[in-house]
Design an enzyme around this catalytic site. Structure first.
Site, short mmCIF file in Angstrom:
data_model
loop_
_atom_site.label_atom_id
_atom_site.label_comp_id
_atom_site.label_asym_id
_atom_site.label_seq_id
_atom_site.Cartn_x
_atom_site.Cartn_y
_atom_site.Cartn_z
N ASP A 30 0.86 -1.19 0.00
CA ASP A 30 0.00 0.00 0.00
C ASP A 30 0.89 1.23 0.00
O ASP A 30 1.49 1.57 1.03
CB ASP A 30 -0.91 -0.01 1.24
CG ASP A 30 -1.82 1.22 1.27
OD1 ASP A 30 -1.65 2.14 0.43
OD2 ASP A 30 -2.69 1.28 2.17
N HIS B 192 -5.21 11.69 13.83
CA HIS B 192 -6.23 11.54 12.78
C HIS B 192 -7.39 10.64 13.19
O HIS B 192 -8.41 10.57 12.49
CB HIS B 192 -5.61 10.96 11.50
CG HIS B 192 -4.56 11.85 10.90
ND1 HIS B 192 -4.82 13.15 10.52
CD2 HIS B 192 -3.24 11.62 10.62
CE1 HIS B 192 -3.70 13.69 10.05
NE2 HIS B 192 -2.73 12.79 10.10
N ASP C 141 2.55 18.73 13.83
CA ASP C 141 2.62 17.76 12.74
C ASP C 141 2.16 18.46 11.45
O ASP C 141 1.40 19.42 11.50
CB ASP C 141 1.67 16.59 13.08
CG ASP C 141 1.75 15.45 12.07
OD1 ASP C 141 2.36 14.43 12.40
OD2 ASP C 141 1.16 15.57 10.97
N HIS D 5 0.27 17.34 9.13
CA HIS D 5 -1.10 17.03 8.72
C HIS D 5 -2.09 17.63 9.72
O HIS D 5 -1.77 17.78 10.90
CB HIS D 5 -1.31 15.52 8.66
CG HIS D 5 -0.40 14.81 7.70
ND1 HIS D 5 0.79 14.24 8.10
CD2 HIS D 5 -0.50 14.60 6.36
CE1 HIS D 5 1.39 13.70 7.04
NE2 HIS D 5 0.63 13.91 5.98
N ASP E 233 6.91 15.43 10.66
CA ASP E 233 6.82 15.47 9.20
C ASP E 233 6.75 16.92 8.72
O ASP E 233 6.73 17.19 7.53
CB ASP E 233 5.62 14.65 8.70
CG ASP E 233 4.39 14.79 9.56
OD1 ASP E 233 4.33 15.75 10.37
OD2 ASP E 233 3.47 13.95 9.43
N1 Q9C Z 1 1.14 10.69 0.26
C1 Q9C Z 1 0.46 11.15 10.42
O1 Q9C Z 1 1.39 11.85 10.08
N2 Q9C Z 1 -1.60 10.02 3.65
N3 Q9C Z 1 -0.36 10.61 9.54
C2 Q9C Z 1 -0.61 9.39 2.87
C3 Q9C Z 1 0.52 9.49 0.72
C4 Q9C Z 1 -1.67 9.62 5.00
C5 Q9C Z 1 -0.19 10.89 8.15
C6 Q9C Z 1 -0.76 9.78 1.45
C7 Q9C Z 1 -0.83 10.44 5.88
C8 Q9C Z 1 -1.11 10.14 7.31
C9 Q9C Z 1 0.25 10.83 11.85
ZN ZN Z 2 1.60 13.87 9.96
#
Ligand code: Q9C
Ligand code: ZN
Length: 674
Positions: A20, A135, A172, A174, A265
């Protein structure tokens, strides 16, 4: 009172079992590499190791639904096929037979950290956990997250310890939509998040991640989103947002506990964030939060997918929690236009809720929402490039230099009748003073006095700042007969040493000869209530507040919106904090100011006070030694006059001092880049 570190190898014992591309970056090594970096750097040893525990059902149910918990409970017994199918109902997450166990440990770690901090076993701490949490929603896993560790911790703190106000900072990259949903209508939890957004084109593509989601019902104003609409944000962009929205609101909110959704990140090199802030920025972000809530801060790991960047950032955070001097930020650029646009929007969306933002400018006229709509329309014509095709160029950055603590932390120069505070070292210079300094001192400052006490004090002060320059002493305090003379003496001395840059902060009324600051080696900011001064040079900035330093909210407002950004941009090698006679500054504000000024010059701060300020010695020393400042009372609205004064000054200075900007510069303010 120490720093807790929570880590358990058990949380590395789950991984993605199928292909994935969206989930392949969330690997067990994130934890092992971070922990090993803490061990290698000698930081893990200095922390108090707190064991993990599982969160109980009851605790998980503080945030999640019974149905969801029961569903997750079945995952340890599922076959690979069952797990894949179970995973399919959620977005960007994977399950594994051991993830439920790890998710209970991750949430339990956050709770144990809160316990350790709330019961006073430690001052602050960090939990290195997997899976992350922010999330995860009431009834859904999402974005690598199973249980919402920090949201559960906030509810738990309220319930178990009667905590009235919790501040959650989510740095973070996101948007922690799970946290937002959880506390949207709850005024007791202030949630702040910045996140890569790109006008909703970035995951999780939610309308409610934008700056205009401010909270609902009684919670209106208690949800702050700062969307990043471009990648490549740098240290200056992050600091600008801290100075001009987060910190003023956070201090006004006056939390009893600070929780950090500590995802890394948002640092350079991360494949998800694609930002350019360097790992040392997290030392500063952490430090700027450490004087809230009497220092009660719990950081819980979220994202971070570049193992190098992640482990460096984790080390910077933990080392700051331990109280080590901060690194000077080497690469501080002006905030970019897009960042200012986001800041301006967020400030204007919140000005009705926070008195510190009351006079914030309107959102830019180039309506950002228009961009969003236009971009949404364009989606069909220009489909997003597939995840694998994009190859963000490999970023390189230098490893953050070692942060060495000087052998002596706090030195003092005090009159004979004042007891040296515990932990401080009285400065006694064994060597004879440099004859050149002696003659200069006599010539300039001691003309009419053959006062041997004053002479000894001055030469001790000079020794003190010399030892700071050589990093033998971190900081110091001095009581002197005449602060102005002592200050002039030190300014003159340090200007003579090449490479020195001194930030002088004077609080309180009194005359200051302004001729000292014309060469750029000294930046002098004078906060007082006297209006007579005029700014004579770029480096002499008189700031007249209505009640000077005695009005808490006007004063702190000027510290965040003015002094901090100015200081960061000037990047001094030494800070001189001078308390003029009768400054009126209260104890807690004085401590907060000292604490915040430790951000600069690797913590090299010298505090000068008038001889009779004996009552201030102990609390000054304790803050210099790294004790958290007393929390301020809940703030009132700053006087309108003060806000206007600051606004005018900022306006006048922001072409030269770029970190003072809070709005998009007018000449480039049009709608563009579509
Ligand atoms: N570019 C946390 O940083 N999306 N979650 C991935 C691929 C999911 C991040 C898409 C990113 C989740 C905790
Ligand atoms: Zn993140």
């Amino acid at each position: 009172m120490g720093t807790a570190l929570i880590y358990d190898v058990e949380m590395t014992r789950y991984k993605l079992l199928w292909v994935d591309p969206a989930c392949k970056i969330e690997v067990p090594e994130r934890l092992t590499v971070s922990y090993e970096a803490l061990v290698r750097g000698g930081l893990a040893d200095r922390c108090i190791s707190v064991p993990v525990r599982e969160a109980t059902d009851e605790e998980i149910l503080l945030v999640h639904s019974e149905e969801y918990l029961e569903a997750v409970k079945k995952t340890p017994y599922m076959t690979l096929e069952d797990l894949k199918e179970f995973t399919l109902q959620y977005g960007d997450v994977y399950f594994h037979p051991n993830i439920y166990h790890c998710a209970k440990l991750a949430a339990g770690s956050a709770l144990h950290l809160v316990d350790s901090v709330m019961t006073g076993k430690v001052r602050n701490g960090m939990a290195l956990v997997r899976p992350p949490g922010h999330h995860s929603m009431h009834s859904a896993a999402n974005g690598f997250c199973v249980f919402n560790n920090v949201a559960i911790a906030a509810q738990y703190a309220k319930q178990k310890y009667g905590v009235k106000r919790v501040l959650i900072i989510d740095w973070d990259i996101h948007h922690g939509q799970g946290v937002q949903y959880c506390f949207e209508d709850d005024p007791s939890v202030l949630y702040f998040s910045w996140h890569r957004f790109e006008h909703q084109k970035f995951w999780p593509h939610l309308r409610e991640s934008d700056y205009d989601s401010v909270g609902k019902a009684y919670g209106a104003g208690f949800n702050i989103n700062v969307p990043w609409n471009k990648v490549g944000m740098e240290n200056g962009d992050y600091l600008t947002v801290f100075c001009h929205i987060l910190l003023p609101v956070a201090y006004e909110f006056c939390p009893d506990l600070v929780l950090v959704c500590a995802g890394f990140d948002s640092a350079i090199g991360d494949p998800e964030g694609e930002m350019c802030a360097t790992p040392d920025i997290f030392a500063h972000l952490t430090h700027l939060l450490m004087n809230l809530a009497g220092g009660k801060l719990c950081a819980v790991l979220e994202g971070g997918y570049n193992l190098t960047s992640l482990s460096q950032s984790v080390c910077q955070t933990v080392q700051t929690l331990l109280g080590d001097p901060l690194p000077r930020l080497s690469n501080l650029s002006a905030p970019c236009k897009s960042a200012l646009e986001s800041l301006q929007c967020a400030r204007s969306a919140h000005r009705q809720y926070w008195s510190s933002l009351k006079y914030a400018a309107d959102a830019p006229t180039s309506e950002i929402s228009t961009k969003r709509i236009k971009l949404a329309e364009k989606e069909d014509e220009r489909p997003e490039i597939g995840e694998e095709e994009k190859s963000p160029e490999e970023k390189v950055w230098p490893e953050p230099p070692q942060r060495v603590s000087p052998p002596i932390h706090t030195a003092s120069v005090l009159p004979n009748d004042v007891v040296c505070p515990g932990g401080c070292q009285p400065l006694t210079s064994s060597e004879d003073p440099d004859p050149l300094i002696v003659s200069k001192l006599k010539e300039n400052f001691l003309k009419d006095a053959d006062d041997s006490d004053a002479f000894t004090a001055f030469s001790n002060l000079i020794t003190l700042i010399k030892k700071m320059e050589m990093n033998q002493i971190c900081n110091g305090l001095a009581l002197v007969r005449n602060v102005t003379t002592a200050m002039m003496c030190l300014i003159q001395h340090s200007a003579a040493t090449p490479g020195n840059r001194v930030l002088v902060v004077c609080v309180g009324n009194g005359k200051i000869p302004s001729h000292v600051t014309s060469d750029g080696k000294t930046l002098l900011v004078h906060i007082s209530s006297e209006d007579r001064q005029e700014q004579k040079s770029k480096y002499y900035i008189p700031l007249c507040l209505k009640k000077g330093c005695s009005d808490m909210s006007g004063f702190i407002h000027s510290v965040f919106g003015f002094l901090l950004p100015l200081g960061y941009e000037y990047d001094p090698s030494l800070v001189l904090l001078v308390q003029m006679p009768d400054s009126g500054v209260c104890d807690s504000m004085w401590q907060q100011l000292i604490g915040l000024l430790r951000s600069f010059a690797q913590g090299h701060t010298l505090v000068l006070m008038q001889e009779d300020e004996k009552a201030l010695v102990d609390l000054t020393a304790s803050t210099l030694l790294g004790e958290p400042a007393l929390p301020l009372e809940q703030l009132q609205a700053p006087p309108t006059e003060d806000v206007k004064t600051l606004e005018m000054l900022r306006h006048r200075l922001q072409t030269e001092w770029k970190l003072l900007q809070t709005t998009v510069p007018p000449e480039s303010g049009g709608a563009d880049e579509l």
